[in-house]
Design a protein around this motif. Structure first.
Motif, PDB file in Angstrom:
ATOM      1  N   ILE A   1       0.767  36.746  22.082  1.00  0.00           N
ATOM      2  CA  ILE A   1       0.494  35.990  23.299  1.00  0.00           C
ATOM      3  C   ILE A   1       1.751  35.198  23.642  1.00  0.00           C
ATOM      4  N   ILE A   2       2.192  35.315  24.885  1.00  0.00           N
ATOM      5  CA  ILE A   2       3.389  34.617  25.350  1.00  0.00           C
ATOM      6  C   ILE A   2       2.981  33.730  26.515  1.00  0.00           C
ATOM      7  N   GLY A   3       3.261  32.436  26.407  1.00  0.00           N
ATOM      8  CA  GLY A   3       2.864  31.509  27.454  1.00  0.00           C
ATOM      9  C   GLY A   3       4.014  30.649  27.929  1.00  0.00           C
ATOM     10  N   LYS A   4       3.830  30.071  29.109  1.00  0.00           N
ATOM     11  CA  LYS A   4       4.865  29.219  29.688  1.00  0.00           C
ATOM     12  C   LYS A   4       4.218  28.093  30.491  1.00  0.00           C
ATOM     13  N   MET A   5       4.600  26.868  30.144  1.00  0.00           N
ATOM     14  CA  MET A   5       4.064  25.724  30.865  1.00  0.00           C
ATOM     15  C   MET A   5       4.848  25.470  32.146  1.00  0.00           C
ATOM     16  N   GLY A   6       4.223  24.724  33.050  1.00  0.00           N
ATOM     17  CA  GLY A   6       4.896  24.234  34.237  1.00  0.00           C
ATOM     18  C   GLY A   6       4.516  22.788  34.451  1.00  0.00           C
ATOM     19  N   ALA A   7       5.365  22.050  35.126  1.00  0.00           N
ATOM     20  CA  ALA A   7       5.079  20.647  35.391  1.00  0.00           C
ATOM     21  C   ALA A   7       3.829  20.500  36.255  1.00  0.00           C
ATOM     22  N   GLU A   8       3.287  19.302  36.253  1.00  0.00           N
ATOM     23  CA  GLU A   8       2.099  18.966  37.035  1.00  0.00           C
ATOM     24  C   GLU A   8       0.892  19.822  36.662  1.00  0.00           C
ATOM     25  N   GLY A   9       0.759  20.105  35.364  1.00  0.00           N
ATOM     26  CA  GLY A   9      -0.480  20.694  34.869  1.00  0.00           C
ATOM     27  C   GLY A   9      -0.692  22.154  35.175  1.00  0.00           C
ATOM     28  N   VAL A  10       0.374  22.955  35.141  1.00  0.00           N
ATOM     29  CA  VAL A  10       0.244  24.397  35.363  1.00  0.00           C
ATOM     30  C   VAL A  10       0.568  25.132  34.064  1.00  0.00           C
ATOM     31  N   TYR A  11      -0.194  26.175  33.769  1.00  0.00           N
ATOM     32  CA  TYR A  11       0.103  27.009  32.606  1.00  0.00           C
ATOM     33  C   TYR A  11      -0.190  28.456  32.958  1.00  0.00           C
ATOM     34  N   ALA A  12       0.629  29.366  32.406  1.00  0.00           N
ATOM     35  CA  ALA A  12       0.406  30.803  32.566  1.00  0.00           C
ATOM     36  C   ALA A  12       0.755  31.494  31.265  1.00  0.00           C
ATOM     37  N   LEU A  13       0.035  32.561  30.963  1.00  0.00           N
ATOM     38  CA  LEU A  13       0.315  33.323  29.746  1.00  0.00           C
ATOM     39  C   LEU A  13      -0.026  34.779  29.960  1.00  0.00           C
TER      40      LEU A  13
ATOM     41  N   VAL B   1      -1.054  38.436  27.696  1.00  0.00           N
ATOM     42  CA  VAL B   1      -1.458  39.090  26.457  1.00  0.00           C
ATOM     43  C   VAL B   1      -1.156  40.573  26.658  1.00  0.00           C
ATOM     44  N   PRO B   2       0.070  40.991  26.342  1.00  0.00           N
ATOM     45  CA  PRO B   2       0.509  42.344  26.712  1.00  0.00           C
ATOM     46  C   PRO B   2      -0.406  43.460  26.219  1.00  0.00           C
ATOM     47  N   GLN B   3      -0.869  43.380  24.976  1.00  0.00           N
ATOM     48  CA  GLN B   3      -1.714  44.459  24.452  1.00  0.00           C
ATOM     49  C   GLN B   3      -2.996  44.629  25.244  1.00  0.00           C
ATOM     50  N   GLU B   4      -3.518  43.528  25.789  1.00  0.00           N
ATOM     51  CA  GLU B   4      -4.764  43.578  26.550  1.00  0.00           C
ATOM     52  C   GLU B   4      -4.515  43.758  28.044  1.00  0.00           C
ATOM     53  N   GLY B   5      -3.257  43.659  28.469  1.00  0.00           N
ATOM     54  CA  GLY B   5      -2.952  43.753  29.892  1.00  0.00           C
ATOM     55  C   GLY B   5      -3.509  42.603  30.697  1.00  0.00           C
ATOM     56  N   LEU B   6      -3.584  41.426  30.082  1.00  0.00           N
ATOM     57  CA  LEU B   6      -4.193  40.263  30.726  1.00  0.00           C
ATOM     58  C   LEU B   6      -3.157  39.207  31.081  1.00  0.00           C
ATOM     59  N   GLY B   7      -3.430  38.503  32.174  1.00  0.00           N
ATOM     60  CA  GLY B   7      -2.684  37.310  32.529  1.00  0.00           C
ATOM     61  C   GLY B   7      -3.667  36.187  32.790  1.00  0.00           C
ATOM     62  N   LEU B   8      -3.286  34.982  32.424  1.00  0.00           N
ATOM     63  CA  LEU B   8      -4.124  33.801  32.639  1.00  0.00           C
ATOM     64  C   LEU B   8      -3.277  32.732  33.303  1.00  0.00           C
ATOM     65  N   ALA B   9      -3.856  32.070  34.297  1.00  0.00           N
ATOM     66  CA  ALA B   9      -3.187  30.945  34.940  1.00  0.00           C
ATOM     67  C   ALA B   9      -4.185  29.812  35.092  1.00  0.00           C
ATOM     68  N   LEU B  10      -3.725  28.601  34.865  1.00  0.00           N
ATOM     69  CA  LEU B  10      -4.607  27.445  35.024  1.00  0.00           C
ATOM     70  C   LEU B  10      -3.862  26.290  35.661  1.00  0.00           C
ATOM     71  N   LYS B  11      -4.618  25.429  36.303  1.00  0.00           N
ATOM     72  CA  LYS B  11      -4.069  24.239  36.947  1.00  0.00           C
ATOM     73  C   LYS B  11      -4.980  23.055  36.656  1.00  0.00           C
ATOM     74  N   ILE B  12      -4.400  22.005  36.103  1.00  0.00           N
ATOM     75  CA  ILE B  12      -5.091  20.725  35.960  1.00  0.00           C
ATOM     76  C   ILE B  12      -4.815  19.954  37.243  1.00  0.00           C
ATOM     77  N   GLU B  13      -5.857  19.610  37.981  1.00  0.00           N
ATOM     78  CA  GLU B  13      -5.649  19.085  39.333  1.00  0.00           C
ATOM     79  C   GLU B  13      -4.850  17.795  39.363  1.00  0.00           C
ATOM     80  N   ASP B  14      -5.048  16.918  38.381  1.00  0.00           N
ATOM     81  CA  ASP B  14      -4.312  15.649  38.416  1.00  0.00           C
ATOM     82  C   ASP B  14      -2.949  15.746  37.741  1.00  0.00           C
ATOM     83  N   GLY B  15      -2.584  16.955  37.284  1.00  0.00           N
ATOM     84  CA  GLY B  15      -1.258  17.175  36.721  1.00  0.00           C
ATOM     85  C   GLY B  15      -1.064  16.699  35.292  1.00  0.00           C
ATOM     86  N   ALA B  16      -2.140  16.293  34.615  1.00  0.00           N
ATOM     87  CA  ALA B  16      -2.009  15.694  33.278  1.00  0.00           C
ATOM     88  C   ALA B  16      -1.675  16.745  32.228  1.00  0.00           C
ATOM     89  N   GLU B  17      -0.522  16.582  31.581  1.00  0.00           N
ATOM     90  CA  GLU B  17      -0.125  17.527  30.536  1.00  0.00           C
ATOM     91  C   GLU B  17      -1.047  17.446  29.330  1.00  0.00           C
TER      92      GLU B  17
END
Length: 340
Positions: free
Chosen positions: A257-269, A271-287
């Protein structure tokens, strides 16, 4: 699934027996054929994707022959995708990337801040040195942009400008990877001075799914995606650094699993073997809510083994402590993903 769905409470922060604070947000899980697998809140929530764009932004450098021209090591390429701690190895590697393209730190336009890693910042002060642009958490991305500018024979002085050939290639590549029209992407200015992109979370998740499973892309782009993932998998320390979630997630899962954070509460990762991508956003930006939410989503998707979950527990349900170091509460996920 509604594109206007409200944010859901993803994380509760307790103190004693009481919930003291909550963090609302959105999660989208998409496969490489753009099927929605799971979500909560609004999977199409439109937001700036911040530094989650960096692995995708490395693709044009590789498509232009950057790996062959510059013989980048995995650590150097991983740093081009990084929001790093500014530890000495990170700064030295950013300088190495610059030197391979015939430049030095004076070419960087990312600005200066102290290393994010407190021991590194303290060590600089104790040695009588001050922070430079190399210590900026985005120096690797900027060094990669400058290397691409040299390859394109474009002016290096204006490489951060929206109309510069490098930034136009970044926008086009991000749009193509995420399956959106370039004109639909909202543009702002990121903390490091380059354009930042806004799009639906589902598009970001799709881009990450394709980054990890690029088999339906053109051969040159698929090769570039594999090179990015290979570098981040081989050198996770250079993606973030000591004590950071992006680094530990790759280490604990062996790069599965390879993931990468972004400022203001964004994350994406991805999972190559599963062909999946995940993205999330925390609305108030809290890390503080970001990594518990990402880890919980992976657990609900069945993508972490018990051993991996144990090793990530400090990120999954971090303790709330007082000034004496005593545990007085917990930061805990409380959402359930909906399956499509």
């Amino acid at each position: 699934m509604s594109s206007s769905a409200a944010a859901q409470i993803l994380i509760e922060v307790t103190r004693g027996a009481m919930t003291e604070s909550v963090h609302r947000g959105h999660i989208s899980v998409v496969d490489f054929r753009r099927h929605t697998i799971a979500f909560t809140g609004n999977p199409d929530y439109y937001t700036y994707i911040r530094s989650t764009a960096k692995p995708i932004q490395a693709i044009p450098l590789l498509e232009a022959g950057g790996l062959e021209r510059y013989s980048f090591t995995p650590a150097e390429l991983a740093l081009c995708c990084a929001s790093h701690n500014g530890e000495s190895a990170h700064a030295e590697t950013a300088l190495a990337v610059l030197r391979k393209s015939g430049l030095d730190e004076s070419a960087l336009r990312c600005g200066v801040h102290e290393p994010l890693y407190r021991p590194a910042a303290d060590a600089l002060k104790q040695s009588g040195q001050t922070a430079t642009p190399l210590h900026n958490n985005c120096s690797g991305k900027h060094a990669g942009m400058l290397a691409l500018s040299v390859l394109l024979q474009a002016p290096t002085q204006q490489y951060t400008a929206t109309a510069h050939p490098v930034q136009l290639k970044m926008l086009q590549t991000v749009a193509e990877m995420c399956g959106v029209a370039p004109e639909s992407i909202g543009l702002g200015t990121d903390g490091c001075g380059v354009p930042v992109f806004a799009m639906p979370l589902s598009a970001l998740a799709y881009g990450y799914a394709r980054l990890g499973r690029p088999e339906e892309l053109s051969a040159p782009r698929a090769d570039a995606c594999r090179q990015v993932i290979s570098a981040m998998r081989a050198a996770p320390y250079y993606v973030a650094g000591t004590g950071r979630y992006d680094t530990r997630l790759a280490e604990v899962t062996g790069g599965r699993i390879i993931g990468k954070m972004g400022a203001e509460g964004v994350y994406a990762l991805t999972v190559p073997q599963e062909g999946l991508g995940l993205a999330l956003k925390i609305e108030d930006g809290a890390e503080r809510a970001l990594y518990p939410a990402a880890t919980e989503a992976l657990l609900q998707l069945g993508l972490l083994s018990p051993s991996e979950a144990d090793q990530l527990e400090a990120f999954h349900q971090p303790a709330v402590t007082n000034r004496r170091g005593e545990t007085v509460g917990i930061i805990r996920p409380v959402f359930r993903l909906q399956r499509s």
